[in-house]
Structure formats: structure tokens, C-alpha cells
Design a protein around this motif. Structure first.
Motif, mmCIF file in Angstrom:
data_model
loop_
_atom_site.group_PDB
_atom_site.id
_atom_site.type_symbol
_atom_site.label_atom_id
_atom_site.label_comp_id
_atom_site.label_asym_id
_atom_site.label_seq_id
_atom_site.Cartn_x
_atom_site.Cartn_y
_atom_site.Cartn_z
ATOM 1 N N LEU A 142 0.956 -1.119 0.270
ATOM 2 C CA LEU A 142 0.126 -0.166 -0.297
ATOM 3 C C LEU A 142 0.606 1.355 0.083
ATOM 4 N N PHE A 143 2.492 1.378 0.643
ATOM 5 C CA PHE A 143 2.879 2.260 0.831
ATOM 6 C C PHE A 143 3.955 2.668 -0.191
ATOM 7 N N GLN A 144 3.814 1.664 -1.238
ATOM 8 C CA GLN A 144 4.399 1.844 -2.422
ATOM 9 C C GLN A 144 3.689 2.955 -3.999
ATOM 10 N N THR A 145 5.256 2.821 -5.115
ATOM 11 C CA THR A 145 4.057 3.534 -5.764
ATOM 12 C C THR A 145 3.711 2.711 -6.854
ATOM 13 N N VAL A 146 2.619 2.900 -7.849
ATOM 14 C CA VAL A 146 1.769 2.036 -8.571
ATOM 15 C C VAL A 146 2.991 1.068 -8.984
ATOM 16 N N HIS A 147 3.602 1.977 -9.864
ATOM 17 C CA HIS A 147 5.027 0.836 -10.695
ATOM 18 C C HIS A 147 5.375 0.275 -9.989
ATOM 19 N N ASP A 148 6.149 0.587 -8.968
ATOM 20 C CA ASP A 148 7.567 -0.122 -7.918
ATOM 21 C C ASP A 148 6.565 -0.973 -7.251
ATOM 22 N N GLY A 149 4.742 -0.633 -6.858
ATOM 23 C CA GLY A 149 4.226 -2.032 -5.879
ATOM 24 C C GLY A 149 3.731 -3.126 -7.567
ATOM 25 N N ARG A 150 3.668 -3.044 -7.847
ATOM 26 C CA ARG A 150 3.773 -4.154 -9.834
ATOM 27 C C ARG A 150 4.188 -4.511 -9.770
ATOM 28 N N GLN A 151 5.816 -3.818 -9.757
ATOM 29 C CA GLN A 151 6.826 -4.834 -9.815
ATOM 30 C C GLN A 151 7.306 -5.481 -9.208
ATOM 31 N N PHE A 152 7.250 -5.170 -7.037
ATOM 32 C CA PHE A 152 7.939 -6.053 -6.947
ATOM 33 C C PHE A 152 7.384 -7.634 -6.396
ATOM 34 N N MET A 153 5.779 -7.494 -7.051
ATOM 35 C CA MET A 153 5.244 -8.552 -7.349
ATOM 36 C C MET A 153 6.480 -9.053 -8.219
#
Length: 432
Positions: A135-146
Motif C-alpha cells: 500500500l505504501f509503494q507507488t503503483v509502478h513499484d508495487g506491481r514490479q515488486f511482485m
């Protein structure tokens, strides 16, 4: 009923004695409720399976220490930063799980073992922390974290549309005129049945299960302009889902509930059973409840219970919707193992959470606070929805079509009138 015996003759009691007896009468339901609530928390041990029920805190601590000593002194640390980061996170989670399994507070269930439910409590904490991190990541970083979890993730995926040609019998296709039906039958059909079978075991009430089942189909109708995955044929909604998969799952679940409520419980020690057949049967019974509590939600008994049941239905439907929206915003295909693991997770924690919610509603004087698993499940459901809102606000904020809004308004108004006219009155039941 409760019988009160008079002391001495038929004279009147003193005022103090009458007040004392009245106080005891008022405390009696709480004592009975306390006994009923604590039944599943009792562990029967005739001395033959003491080792099985013991927490083994020292043993777990010794094994954990040996593993850390091995990694520190005997294993050469790889020079791969990404690999070390992943391994360090996994090791931290495992240490937390070891602590929780041995030291966490027990919940309402004990079978097959209290450590099993403590394990899932700790997994719930880990999952909530993971969601907070996303939740605390940017949208791009959160998706790439996966991608750190699975390199195949992090790329947009097309959603499958279950609508289109809705002819059950297609005369234009001479080879297979029923091809539309076969196309709609996939791995999600048995998943629907199994899911509703387990949900029935959680909720333990036929009418609540049917309301949630039908309401979710209405939600799919209402939100198909947001997610193409919600677009289905009418017979897919009401015949395959509500009647066949969901209805059959609810029916089998209710039959299982009836069997659990009537079956005898003989908790004889394993080593005291003479035959191998009896030992195997006793081992199988280890995975059934120690005792059984029938849920009587009674939503119309008072305003508090009515609002609480509405809240339960709302959170249940929100958790169902999160399944579809999460994989949409995080770019996870429906068949991915993370989607399956999330469902397995809710299967194991949902039953405990529902029992804690029922206890909190049924006897708020004894259960003065909401149970730990119920609290975490509610927090997880809300956090998942907030991730959906943050990662794709354009989709989630698409306005409902006007005719859909009218249907919901009329449905809510009819429901309010029905309850206001006393249509939801529940007659008291007599327990024997």
C-alpha cells in the motif's frame, strides 16, 4: 427453565436473600455461556498423548538456534545481494512463525492442534504487513515488486470475458451445438462448489449463505462495466453459479453441519484403542471439531444484531470482490498460485474469525473485545480494498449505470419497508 428452591416454609424471603437469589439468576446465563464457549478450548488428555499436546517451546528454540548457528558459522554467504535479501526476509518470517506457533495466544479452536491455528494467526499478521508494504509503494513499484515473488508477474494481462455468445444451444455450430456450455466449464466450477461448501461451514446458516450467494451475482451484474471478468451469461450467473455450484455447495455444507452436530464424540486415547481400525478412525477424528456450537444469528432480535449481521455480509462480499480486483490491479492471472494461496489462507482463518465474531455478538459481557483473528481479517479486507483504490482509482470509481442505480435504490427501499413492517421478525426457539 431455572427452578429456585425455597428455604424453610412458604414464608416470604428476606429482602437481602431475594436480591441475592435474583443476582444469581441474572448470572446464570453468563455461566452457561461461559461453559459453552470454553468447551472447544478444553483439551482432553488421558496421559497417552501428552507429548502431542505439549508446546515444545524449548525444543523449538534449540532447533532454531542450531539453524542460525549453522548459517552463521558453517555456511558460506552467497555474493548475490538479491538472493540474500530474499533469504533474509524468508528467514525473518520463519523465526516469527516459530515464535507464534509456540507462544501466541490460543483461539477458540484446538483441533487438529492448537499450534495449527496459532500458525495461521501468525500468517495473518505477515500477510497484513505485506499488504501494508504494498500500500505504501507507488503503483509502478508495487506491481514490479511482485517480480521478486515470481519473475512472470509485473506485466499487464488481458481479462477473460465470460459473456459474448450466450446461447445454451447454438444451432449454427453443427459440430458441437453445446460448445458455449463447455467453454464456461473450467477449473473455477469445482472451485465455486468447494468454496461455498467451506463458507457454509464457516457461517453455519442457510439463509445467510443464500443471501451472500445471490447478492454477489447482483454485484457482478452491477460491476461488469468495471471488470470484464464479471460479464457472464444469465444462465452462467443463476444456473451454473447460484443453483449448481453455490447451491450444491451450501446443501452439502448444511448436511455436514447436521452430521457434526449429531455425531458422538468419543475422545478415547489413541494408545488405549485396541484395533488398528479404531486407531485410524481416532486419527481421522482429530481433524474434526472437539465440540460443536450452532450459530443462531437472529438478525431481527435487536438493532445491534441486525447491524452486525449486515456488517458481516458486507465484509464477506467485499472480501469476495477483492479477489477479482486485486488480481486485476496487481496483474496476476486467475490461475496463478498466489491467487490460490490467498483462497487457502481465507479458508483457514475465516472459520476462526467467524466463530470469534459470533461469540462477540452472542455474549458481549463475556467476550469484551473482538477476537484477534477476526480483527486481523477485517483489517486485511479493508487494506486489500485500499490497495485496489490506490492502484486503479479510475476503474473503481467508474459510476454505475443509471438503471443499475435505480435497481439498487428500489431493492434497498423494499428491504427497509419489509423489515419496518416486521417481515424479519424471528420467533424465539426452544433449546433442549
Amino acid at each position: 427453565g431455572i427452578r429456585l428452591k425455597h428455604r424453610g416454609g412458604g414464608g416470604r424471603r428476606p429482602v437481602g436473600e431475594s436480591a441475592h437469589v435474583k443476582a444469581n439468576v441474572m448470572k446464570q446465563p453468563s455461566r452457561e455461556s461461559t461453559h459453552r464457549r470454553n468447551t472447544e478450548c478444553e483439551v482432553y488428555d488421558d496421559g497417552t498423548n501428552t507429548f502431542f499436546w505439549r508446546a515444545h517451546t524449548v525444543t523449538v528454540l534449540f532447533i532454531l538456534t542450531c539453524a542460525l548457528v549453522y548459517v552463521t558459522l558453517l555456511e558460506e554467504t552467497p555474493q548475490d545481494t538479491t538472493y540474500n535479501a530474499k533469504r533474509g526476509i524468508v528467514a525473518s518470517i520463519l523465526v516469527f512463525l516459530c515464535f507464534g506457533v509456540t507462544q501466541a495466544k490460543d483461539g477458540p479452536f484446538t483441533r487438529p492442534h492448537p499450534a495449527y491455528w496459532r500458525f495461521w494467526l501468525c500468517v495473518t499478521v505477515v500477510y497484513e504487513l505485506f499488504l501494508i508494504f504494498i500500500l505504501f509503494q507507488t503503483v509502478h513499484d508495487g506491481r514490479q515488486f511482485m517480480k521478486y515473488i515470481d519473475p512472470k508477474l509485473g506485466v499487464p494481462l488481458p481479462e477473460r470475458d465470460y459473456g459474448g455468445n450466450c446461447l445454451m444451444y447454438d444451432p449454427g455450430n453443427t459440430t458441437d451445438p453445446f460448445h458455449n456450455i463447455w467453454d464456461k466449464i473450467d477449473g473455477f466450477v469445482p472451485a465455486h462448489f468447494l468454496g461455498w461448501y467451506i463458507k457454509t461451514l464457516m457461517i453455519r446458516d442457510w439463509w445467510m449463505c443464500m443471501i451472500i450467494s445471490v447478492m454477489f451475482e447482483f454485484l457482478e451484474y452491477s460491476l461488469e462495466h468495471q471488470l470484464p471478468n464479471f460479464s457472464e451469461c444469465w444462465w452462467d450467473h443463476w444456473i451454473m453459479d447460484v443453483l449448481v455450484c453455490n447451491g450444491l455447495g451450501i446443501y452439502c455444507g448444511m448436511k455436514t453441519l447436521a452430521w457434526l452436530s449429531m455425531k458422538p464424540y468419543q475422545w478415547q486415547g489413541l494408545w488405549n484403542i485396541l484395533t488398528y481400525k479404531g486407531k485410524i478412525k481416532r486419527i481421522a477424528f482429530q481433524f474434526t471439531p472437539y465440540s460443536w456450537v450452532k450459530f443462531e444469528w437472529k438478525p431481527a432480535s435487536n438493532l445491534r444484531r441486525w447491524l452486525a449481521v449486515l456488517g458481516i455480509i458486507f465484509m464477506f462480499l467485499l472480501a469476495e470482490l477483492n479477489t477479482f480486483y486485486l488480481k486485476f490491479v496487481l496483474w496476476m492471472p486467475p490461475e496463478h498460485y498466489l491467487v490460490l494461496l490467498r483462497l487457502v489462507f481465507f479458508v483457514n482463518v475465516g472459520g476462526v474469525a467467524m466463530r470469534e465474531i459470533y461469540d462477540f455478538m452472542d455474549d458481549p459481557k463475556f467476550h469484551k473485545k473482538l477476537g484477534q483473528q477476526a480483527w486481523l481479517v477485517a483489517a486485511i479486507t479493508v487494506t486489500e480494498f485500499l490497495i485496489v483504490v490506490k492502484y486503479d482509482p479510475n476503474t473503481i470509481m467508474l459510476p454505475l449505470p443509471f438503471f443499475i442505480t435505480q435497481c439498487w435504490f428500489l431493492g434497498i427501499w423494499a428491504g427497509v419497508l419489509h423489515w419496518g413492517a416486521g417481515g424479519g421478525e424471528v420467533k424465539p426457539t426452544v433449546k433442549t
